[in-house]
Design an enzyme around this catalytic site. Structure first.
Site, PDB file in Angstrom:
ATOM      1  N   ARG A   1     -24.032  24.577   8.008  1.00 32.50           N
ATOM      2  CA  ARG A   1     -22.918  25.121   7.399  1.00 32.50           C
ATOM      3  C   ARG A   1     -22.109  24.179   6.690  1.00 32.50           C
ATOM      4  O   ARG A   1     -21.502  24.386   5.512  1.00 32.50           O
ATOM      5  CB  ARG A   1     -22.149  26.062   8.284  1.00 32.50           C
TER       6      ARG A   1
ATOM      7  N   PHE B   1     -25.723  33.762   5.343  1.00 30.23           N
ATOM      8  CA  PHE B   1     -26.541  32.943   6.345  1.00 30.23           C
ATOM      9  C   PHE B   1     -25.668  31.661   6.726  1.00 30.23           C
ATOM     10  O   PHE B   1     -24.515  31.392   6.472  1.00 30.23           O
ATOM     11  CB  PHE B   1     -27.793  32.510   5.883  1.00 30.23           C
ATOM     12  N   GLU B   2     -26.179  30.961   7.578  1.00 31.86           N
ATOM     13  CA  GLU B   2     -25.539  29.837   8.538  1.00 31.86           C
ATOM     14  C   GLU B   2     -24.295  30.304   9.298  1.00 31.86           C
ATOM     15  O   GLU B   2     -23.105  29.923   9.492  1.00 31.86           O
ATOM     16  CB  GLU B   2     -25.161  28.661   7.497  1.00 31.86           C
ATOM     17  N   GLY B   3     -24.374  31.739   9.923  1.00 30.46           N
ATOM     18  CA  GLY B   3     -23.007  32.391  10.365  1.00 30.46           C
ATOM     19  C   GLY B   3     -22.492  33.140   9.309  1.00 30.46           C
ATOM     20  O   GLY B   3     -21.996  32.506   8.443  1.00 30.46           O
TER      21      GLY B   3
END
Ligand SMILES: Cc1cc2nc3c(=O)[nH]c(=O)nc-3n(C[C@H](O)[C@H](O)[C@H](O)COP(=O)(O)OP(=O)(O)OC[C@H]3O[C@@H](n4cnc5c(N)ncnc54)[C@H](O)[C@@H]3O)c2cc1C
Length: 592
Positions: free
Chosen positions: A265, A403-405
């Site tokens: 992130r 994405f990436e949380g």
């Protein structure tokens, strides 16, 4: 720089630093500029000419262009020299992430390979695993993927059902299960796969080769954007994974997965800066060519407003990106002295800055969505045409909030991690918040005096921090441990923290720029508008939080304090934005 003050993750809430103590992008050295240029040249020469073909979902073509970037050394930037990489600083890694961010689907495939596909082995692998896989991954001879998500396990990543059991002879783990949404699945040679061994409660991590019998790759998903990037499901049917391919220790997988997500992130935060720069350049070039009512559309105030707003958000985002990157570099240096291992020191340092990593991800992905949306608008009907890069950019941008949380998860992380770190004793958040809360009447009489320019701005920002502390104290007092279930209030606090950290970084950057450039008038315009807008966001978020708390007898004093602490001097935002836009229009390229 010897006595540089370094803040711990989240500590910006209660501490100030000097502008001299942060790194700003204007300080890149010649080598960094050269690396950035070769990355940018690669996009121009190898990616843009084939972007339409990549968009058709041509796996083989993406594989070829990725391998070419490996041959040119672009995949080895984050890999230590002893494993065949270039061992570049974290700032340089972020710079490469930024430049590649302008590469549409290529960027996603490239970053997935260089980051989440390769670095788990660099960071957590043993010497044998590192020497077996890393030189080839760093050269692009092997391509990597990262397999965490499952049909039933997305944000709740630890709930995956993929399972591993030790074979009777103790030589293999027998892997069974299914992963989904896996970037680079269509051509990856290696996969970092997360699975639970037997009935473990937590995940373990494995290095799985796609060629192992029993690994089945599904067809690519039909996606809204990043259509050139291969995204597919992967099935594991009694796959025999040699025991020596367990990455880290048994049960360490969830920690590895989370740390790698911090890394992913933070790099996404840099990626979106590169994408936004290209998008703004596309916007201004079009605005400088398109005529309506007999004049260029770039001469219209409404268009200047859009162009300037794009620049302000991007410039602010970039300031935060490189501030954290250098903090991470400094911490890597310190940790390496203790552990002697660059890989471990790097992931420890990145994980330390988890609050800022989540801030960069949320602010940056929303910044790019804003920039991409306004770019389409500047293009009018042409912005809706698949012929234009801004149409592709608009679709491609959207994934960054997922994405990436997801941004929802990352907002929760911003607040939760900062509170946890404070409870651990990293900095005094709760004591200071309580003191402030007990002196609300005094606060409501305090106002920032408009003395020296930068002092005035930092005064505003320190007031925003006070608002955050007041809200945190009120929320913790009301809900105590139950605050975790009050996501709306946590979101309000997260929004304030995100905006404040970014404004803080922007103000420090421009103050530092003051000693490097003769004329910083346009940068002051950027800061003026940013602070003016941020004050509004802080006020609204704080009100939303405190009114949702039903504070009763304290409500009046809290509201008064928020009102005072978010008061900023009026700005002629029209003229400031016009001056920012005029520079962009004159340069005809993003060059701030
Ligand atoms: C194009 C693409 C590429 C991807 N690449 C990879 C990859 O290479 N490797 C990999 O492992 N994964 C990858 N992913 C998966 C991605 O990381 C997940 O999609 C993401 O983590 C969200 O999970 P989910 O889709 O199951 O959504 P869910 O978790 O079901 O979320 C649905 C909604 O609920 C919200 N939500 C969920 N939990 C909470 C909560 N506790 N509080 C508040 N809100 C909540 C979410 O924010 C979201 O808005 C990729 C996904 C896509 C679309």
């Amino acid at each position: 720089m010897e006595n540089k003050k370094v803040l711990k993750s989240g500590e910006f809430l209660v501490e100030e630093i000097n502008a001299a103590d942060i790194f700003i992008p204007e300080e890149f050295d010649e080598e960094q500029k050269m690396i950035a240029q070769s990355c940018s040249d690669f996009l121009e020469a190898e990616v843009y000419p084939i972007i339409t073909d990549l968009e058709k979902g041509n796996r083989e073509l993406m594989k070829q262009v990725l391998k070419k970037s490996g041959e040119l050394g672009l995949m080895g930037i984050s890999v230590p020299e002893e494993f065949g990489g270039f061992g570049q600083s974290f700032v340089t890694q972020m710079l490469v992430a930024e430049i590649s961010g302008a590469g549409f689907s290529f960027s996603v495939a490239f970053m997935a390979h260089c980051g989440i596909g390769t670095l788990p082995i660099v960071y957590y692998g043993n010497e044998e695993q590192r020497s077996r896989y890393i030189p080839k991954l760093a050269a692009g001879e092997l391509l990597g993927a990262y397999c965490l998500t499952e049909p039933g396990a997305g944000s709740d990543a630890n709930s995956g059902k993929t399972n591993a059991t030790l074979s009777a002879d103790g030589k293999y783990y027998i892997l069974n299960g299914q992963k989904m949404w896996i970037t680079n699945a269509g051509f990856a040679d290696t996969q970092i796969v997360f699975a639970k061994i037997d009935n473990d409660r937590v995940l373990s991590a494995f290095i799985v080769e796609s060629a192992f019998p029993g690994v089945v790759i599904g067809p690519d998903e039909h996606k809204m954007g990043i259509k050139g990037s291969s995204t597919a499901q992967i099935y594991y049917n009694d796959v025999k994974v040699p025991v020596e391919n367990l990455l880290g220790k048994r049960g360490e997988g969830f920690r590895i997965a989370l740390s790698i997500l911090h890394m992913g992130r933070i790099k996404l935060g840099a990626n979106v800066v590169g994408a936004a720069k290209k998008t703004i350049t596309d916007s201004v070039k079009y605005a400088n060519e398109r005529k309506q009512f007999g004049v260029l559309i770039s001469s219209f105030g409404a268009i200047k407003h859009k162009l300037a707003s794009q620049v302000i958000k991007l410039f602010a985002s970039e300031s935060a990106v490189y501030r954290v990157s250098k903090d991470i570099d400094d911490l890597i240096g310190k940790l390496k002295i203790d552990c002697g291992d660059t890989g471990r020191a790097t992931i420890e340092a990145i994980s330390h800055y988890a609050v800022e990593a989540a801030i960069l991800k949320v602010y940056g992905s929303e910044m790019l969505d804003f920039v991409a949306d306004e770019a389409v608008q500047v293009h009018g009907g042409m912005g809706y045409s698949t012929e234009m890069d801004v149409e592709r950019g608009y679709r491609d941008s959207r994934i960054n909030r997922i994405f990436e949380g997801t941004n929802e998860i990352n907002r929760l992380l911003v607040v939760d991690t900062a509170m946890k770190r404070a409870r651990k004793g990293d900095f005094d958040l709760f004591g200071k918040a309580e003191k402030l809360y007990n002196e609300l009447d005094k606060i409501s009489r305090e106002e920032v005096k408009g003395e020296e320019y930068f002092k005035e701005k930092s005064g505003y920002i320190s007031n925003f921090k006070k608002v955050i502390l007041i809200c945190i104290h009120a929320a913790v007092r009301k809900f105590e441990k139950g605050l975790i279930h009050e996501q709306e209030i946590l979101n309000n606090i997260a929004d304030m923290m995100i905006e404040t950290y970014v404004s803080d970084s922007l103000a420090l950057r421009i103050e530092k720029l003051n000693s490097l450039k003769d004329d910083i008038a346009v940068y002051k315009d950027i800061l003026d508008v940013n602070i003016y807008d941020t004050a509004e966001i802080i006020r609204k978020s704080a009100y939303d939080a405190v009114f949702s708390l039903d504070l009763n007898e304290d409500a009046c004093a809290v509201v008064k304090a928020i009102e005072t602490l978010t008061k900023v001097k009026g700005v002629n935002v029209k003229s400031a934005r016009r001056r920012i836009a005029d520079k962009l229009i004159e340069d005809n390229i993003y060059k701030f």
